[in-house]
Design a protein around this motif. Sequence first.
Motif, mmCIF file in Angstrom:
data_model
loop_
_atom_site.group_PDB
_atom_site.id
_atom_site.type_symbol
_atom_site.label_atom_id
_atom_site.label_comp_id
_atom_site.label_asym_id
_atom_site.label_seq_id
_atom_site.Cartn_x
_atom_site.Cartn_y
_atom_site.Cartn_z
ATOM 1 N N ALA A 124 31.474 8.850 -13.454
ATOM 2 C CA ALA A 124 30.272 9.387 -12.813
ATOM 3 C C ALA A 124 29.023 9.027 -13.618
ATOM 4 O O ALA A 124 27.980 8.687 -13.047
ATOM 5 C CB ALA A 124 30.389 10.905 -12.669
ATOM 6 N N LEU A 125 29.129 9.076 -14.941
ATOM 7 C CA LEU A 125 27.999 8.709 -15.798
ATOM 8 C C LEU A 125 27.667 7.226 -15.655
ATOM 9 O O LEU A 125 26.493 6.833 -15.640
ATOM 10 C CB LEU A 125 28.312 9.054 -17.257
ATOM 11 C CG LEU A 125 28.443 10.544 -17.583
ATOM 12 C CD1 LEU A 125 28.874 10.746 -19.030
ATOM 13 C CD2 LEU A 125 27.131 11.277 -17.324
ATOM 14 N N GLN A 126 28.714 6.397 -15.546
ATOM 15 C CA GLN A 126 28.499 4.963 -15.346
ATOM 16 C C GLN A 126 27.844 4.694 -13.990
ATOM 17 O O GLN A 126 26.931 3.867 -13.871
ATOM 18 C CB GLN A 126 29.823 4.215 -15.455
ATOM 19 C CG GLN A 126 30.408 4.209 -16.862
ATOM 20 C CD GLN A 126 31.823 3.672 -16.907
ATOM 21 O OE1 GLN A 126 32.437 3.398 -15.874
ATOM 22 N NE2 GLN A 126 32.351 3.499 -18.107
ATOM 23 N N ALA A 127 28.310 5.417 -12.968
ATOM 24 C CA ALA A 127 27.722 5.276 -11.635
ATOM 25 C C ALA A 127 26.260 5.706 -11.651
ATOM 26 O O ALA A 127 25.405 5.085 -10.999
ATOM 27 C CB ALA A 127 28.510 6.115 -10.622
ATOM 28 N N LYS A 128 25.958 6.750 -12.408
ATOM 29 C CA LYS A 128 24.577 7.224 -12.525
ATOM 30 C C LYS A 128 23.692 6.149 -13.139
ATOM 31 O O LYS A 128 22.575 5.904 -12.667
ATOM 32 C CB LYS A 128 24.542 8.499 -13.374
ATOM 33 C CG LYS A 128 23.135 9.060 -13.546
ATOM 34 C CD LYS A 128 23.157 10.320 -14.396
ATOM 35 C CE LYS A 128 21.735 10.861 -14.590
ATOM 36 N NZ LYS A 128 21.729 12.083 -15.432
ATOM 37 N N GLU A 129 24.191 5.476 -14.185
ATOM 38 C CA GLU A 129 23.419 4.414 -14.834
ATOM 39 C C GLU A 129 23.146 3.267 -13.874
ATOM 40 O O GLU A 129 22.039 2.720 -13.832
ATOM 41 C CB GLU A 129 24.166 3.915 -16.077
ATOM 42 C CG GLU A 129 24.263 4.922 -17.206
ATOM 43 C CD GLU A 129 22.904 5.328 -17.747
ATOM 44 O OE1 GLU A 129 21.996 4.481 -17.782
ATOM 45 O OE2 GLU A 129 22.744 6.512 -18.106
ATOM 46 N N ARG A 130 24.166 2.907 -13.087
ATOM 47 C CA ARG A 130 23.982 1.818 -12.118
ATOM 48 C C ARG A 130 22.921 2.189 -11.072
ATOM 49 O O ARG A 130 22.075 1.367 -10.687
ATOM 50 C CB ARG A 130 25.304 1.489 -11.416
ATOM 51 C CG ARG A 130 26.352 0.849 -12.316
ATOM 52 C CD ARG A 130 27.469 0.223 -11.487
ATOM 53 N NE ARG A 130 28.140 1.187 -10.630
ATOM 54 C CZ ARG A 130 29.199 1.887 -11.017
ATOM 55 N NH1 ARG A 130 29.678 1.755 -12.243
ATOM 56 N NH2 ARG A 130 29.777 2.733 -10.179
ATOM 57 N N LEU A 133 19.319 2.024 -12.288
ATOM 58 C CA LEU A 133 18.806 0.654 -12.307
ATOM 59 C C LEU A 133 18.393 0.189 -10.910
ATOM 60 O O LEU A 133 17.380 -0.484 -10.736
ATOM 61 C CB LEU A 133 19.868 -0.293 -12.881
ATOM 62 C CG LEU A 133 20.170 -0.138 -14.385
ATOM 63 C CD1 LEU A 133 21.331 -1.030 -14.788
ATOM 64 C CD2 LEU A 133 18.935 -0.455 -15.222
ATOM 65 N N SER A 134 19.188 0.572 -9.917
ATOM 66 C CA SER A 134 18.910 0.095 -8.556
ATOM 67 C C SER A 134 17.842 0.926 -7.839
ATOM 68 O O SER A 134 17.067 0.408 -7.038
ATOM 69 C CB SER A 134 20.193 0.083 -7.723
ATOM 70 O OG SER A 134 20.732 1.391 -7.597
ATOM 71 N N LEU A 135 17.783 2.226 -8.150
ATOM 72 C CA LEU A 135 16.850 3.121 -7.458
ATOM 73 C C LEU A 135 15.555 3.359 -8.229
ATOM 74 O O LEU A 135 14.584 3.857 -7.662
ATOM 75 C CB LEU A 135 17.514 4.470 -7.178
ATOM 76 C CG LEU A 135 18.789 4.462 -6.320
ATOM 77 C CD1 LEU A 135 19.411 5.856 -6.286
ATOM 78 C CD2 LEU A 135 18.485 3.978 -4.910
ATOM 79 N N SER A 136 15.582 3.044 -9.536
ATOM 80 C CA SER A 136 14.428 3.286 -10.421
ATOM 81 C C SER A 136 14.077 4.771 -10.503
ATOM 82 O O SER A 136 12.912 5.145 -10.633
ATOM 83 C CB SER A 136 13.209 2.480 -9.953
ATOM 84 O OG SER A 136 13.487 1.096 -9.998
#
Length: 256
Positions: A124-130, A133-136
């Motif tokens: 979930a933390l990795q998904a949050k980081e991604r 980056l994509s949503l700013s």
Amino acid sequence: MINKVEICGVNTAKLPVLTNEEKDELFARIQQGDKLAREEFIRGNLRLVLSVIKRFHNRGESADDLFQIGCIGLIKSIDNFDVTQNVKFSTYAVPMIIGEIRRYLRDNNAIRVSRSLRDTAYKALQAKERLILSLSRDPTIEEIAKEMGMEKEDVVFALDAIQDPVSLFEPVYHDGGDTMFVMDQVSDEKNRDENWIEEIALREAMRHLNPREKHILTLRFFEGKTQMEVADSIGISQAQVSRLEKAAIEHMKKLM
């Protein structure tokens, strides 16, 4: 404990500081299998371990234990460091030392969290980081759950499970006078003084009931039985139970 001079028998005030040239020379010797150079390199970087363990001074852990675990992380950094990469050793070593200490704290935590739950939380933390980056911007829990293909509740539960516990005596505010602790901001509806007084009054009132009334109220309100179950238990009708229960409650209200 973190600021004491001697940790694990090492006088931290006398630890050497290596120059970049000395580090490069020692590392070249380490790669050739020179064990003395390896020991000298480790000792020359123990200040790095000290700087890292200061970040964990509020965990209530022994400074000696954290220092030893940090040294393991330092040794792993030395064994895995690639000199061909344009990275300083300290830049590579610090995350390794932090990771080793966090692993130790996690595995020795009194609150055990299953591996599957931890894996879900880290994903979930990795998904949050991604998504950042994509949503700013910081994503919502719903967006993280959708990215992972999971239910929102499962993601929230996993993330909550890996949060570090906070001491009730952790200071949250200090204005030069009395310090405010976490426990001062926690409301306990179950153990309020008023509840204790009410419980004492309730027990005192029940002492004045006759044995049958006391037995009926105990079955009804302390054991959670229905009026029909109470009637079957003591061999009277449900209507009689209802009448006796009502009379006993009225009697107790007057006493309280």
